[in-house]
Design an enzyme around this catalytic site. Structure first.
Site, PDB file in Angstrom:
ATOM      1  N   SER A   1       2.518   1.236   1.572  1.00 11.05           N
ATOM      2  CA  SER A   1       3.571   2.183   1.513  1.00 11.05           C
ATOM      3  C   SER A   1       3.225   3.640   1.134  1.00 11.05           C
ATOM      4  O   SER A   1       1.921   3.822   0.652  1.00 11.05           O
ATOM      5  CB  SER A   1       4.620   1.609   0.103  1.00 11.05           C
ATOM      6  OG  SER A   1       5.447   2.717  -0.196  1.00 11.05           O
TER       7      SER A   1
ATOM      8  N   TYR B   1       5.738  -1.271  -8.519  1.00 13.65           N
ATOM      9  CA  TYR B   1       5.617  -0.986  -7.449  1.00 13.65           C
ATOM     10  C   TYR B   1       4.449  -0.121  -6.830  1.00 13.65           C
ATOM     11  O   TYR B   1       3.617  -0.500  -6.058  1.00 13.65           O
ATOM     12  CB  TYR B   1       6.910  -0.723  -6.585  1.00 13.65           C
ATOM     13  CG  TYR B   1       6.793  -0.638  -5.345  1.00 13.65           C
ATOM     14  CD1 TYR B   1       7.212  -2.042  -4.325  1.00 13.65           C
ATOM     15  CD2 TYR B   1       6.878   0.497  -4.449  1.00 13.65           C
ATOM     16  CE1 TYR B   1       7.120  -1.710  -3.136  1.00 13.65           C
ATOM     17  CE2 TYR B   1       6.971   0.583  -3.210  1.00 13.65           C
ATOM     18  CZ  TYR B   1       6.947  -0.626  -2.329  1.00 13.65           C
ATOM     19  OH  TYR B   1       7.351  -0.559  -0.874  1.00 13.65           O
TER      20      TYR B   1
END
Ligand code: NAP
Length: 263
Positions: A145, A158
């Protein structure tokens, strides 16, 4: 077709980016294993793809070693080989730093990061053995990401998991380079999946995202799938240890861009 007769496992592929990768791989000639925890959606996804090529669903919680071992065994049983692994399964749990529960921190890390390690190790053991027996080396693609680098204060586990994914990608790539096995990652920006669903109904959230996206639009899952198809193909034969950011220009941007009213 660039993945003709290759066998690919894609985790978290019942929906979203993983499903788009599965669909693209089938279109490129691969036999695809959809590994997920949502059995209903996973079975339906595999059925959907069967009209275009070979696909099957296998239940696998990537955070569970025995599930992962079973995933590899069942794939080898069905298709006889594994050429490509896409570590895509991932979850988010939002909480402010002072309130974040230990269990939530552990849950996100165990799926997003430990899961990728478990799957990579189990699949790499098969791939290395194949190379030692004169076979073709395979490859691994990790779904990272922009949050492997950029941080969000209420997405702590995350962001930590995706930061770890960068180093997992590099360390695995270095460990497996001697066998010709390549390991790379994709760093998507904001992609329109259920993970981003709230943005559709929240103009302020949409504006926040677009003001950090020079291309002034959210990405499509198929635009991540095409990067995965490249990394998994022999067109990327000398690429390893890299993260390719497919993010509409977010990573190079400092500050924000103006968002037109009709964006
Ligand atoms: P998604 O739509 O939520 O799909 C993720 C899939 O993974 C779901 O089917 C989910 O099942 C499954 N899953 C969850 N836990 C699992 C586990 N323990 N084992 C196996 N499968 C599991 O997510 P997405 O947006 O497509 O994201 C896919 C990947 O791209 C993630 O790694 C995410 O971090 C990354 N990514 C996404 C974006 C974005 O904007 N969407 C941006 C950057 C990176 P359930 O629905 O039952 O939980």
């Amino acid at each position: 077709m660039s993945l003709e007769n290759k066998v690919a496992i894609i985790t978290g592929a019942a929906r979203g980016i993983g499903f788009a990768v599965a669909k693209r791989f089938v279109a490129d000639g691969a036999k695809v294993v959809i590994a997920d925890v949502d059995d209903e959606a996973g079975e339906a996804a595999a059925e959907d793809l069967k009209s275009q090529g070979e696909a099957m669903y296998i239940h696998c919680n990537v955070a569970e070693r025995l599930d992962v071992r079973n995933l590899v065994a069942e794939t080898l049983n069905a298709y006889g080989d594994i050429d490509v692994l896409v570590n895509n399964a991932g979850i988010v749990v939002g909480a402010d730093f002072l309130d974040l529960e230990e269990e939530d921190f552990e849950r996100v890390l165990s799926i997003n990061l430990k899961g990728a390690f478990l799957c990579s190790q189990a699949v790499a053991r098969h791939m290395v053995e194949k190379v030692q027996n004169g076979g073709e080396p395979g490859c691994i693609v990790n779904m990272s990401s922009v949050n492997s680098v950029l941080a969000i204060p209420n997405q702590i586990p995350y962001c930590v998991s995706k930061g770890g994914m960068s180093q997992l990608t590099k360390t695995t790539a270095l460990s497996l380079a001697q066998y010709g096995i390549r390991v790379n990652a994709i760093g998507p920006g904001s992609i329109m999946t259920e993970m981003l669903a709230s943005v559709n109904s929240d103009p302020a959230a949409k504006n926040r995202i677009l003001s950090r996206t020079p291309m002034l639009r959210v990405g499509e899952p198929s635009e991540i799938a095409s990067v995965a198809a490249f990394l998994a193909s022999s067109d990327a034969s000398y690429v390893t240890g890299q993260t390719i950011f497919a993010d509409g220009g977010r990573m190079p941007l400092n500050y924000t861009v103006a968002v037109p009213d009709d964006a």
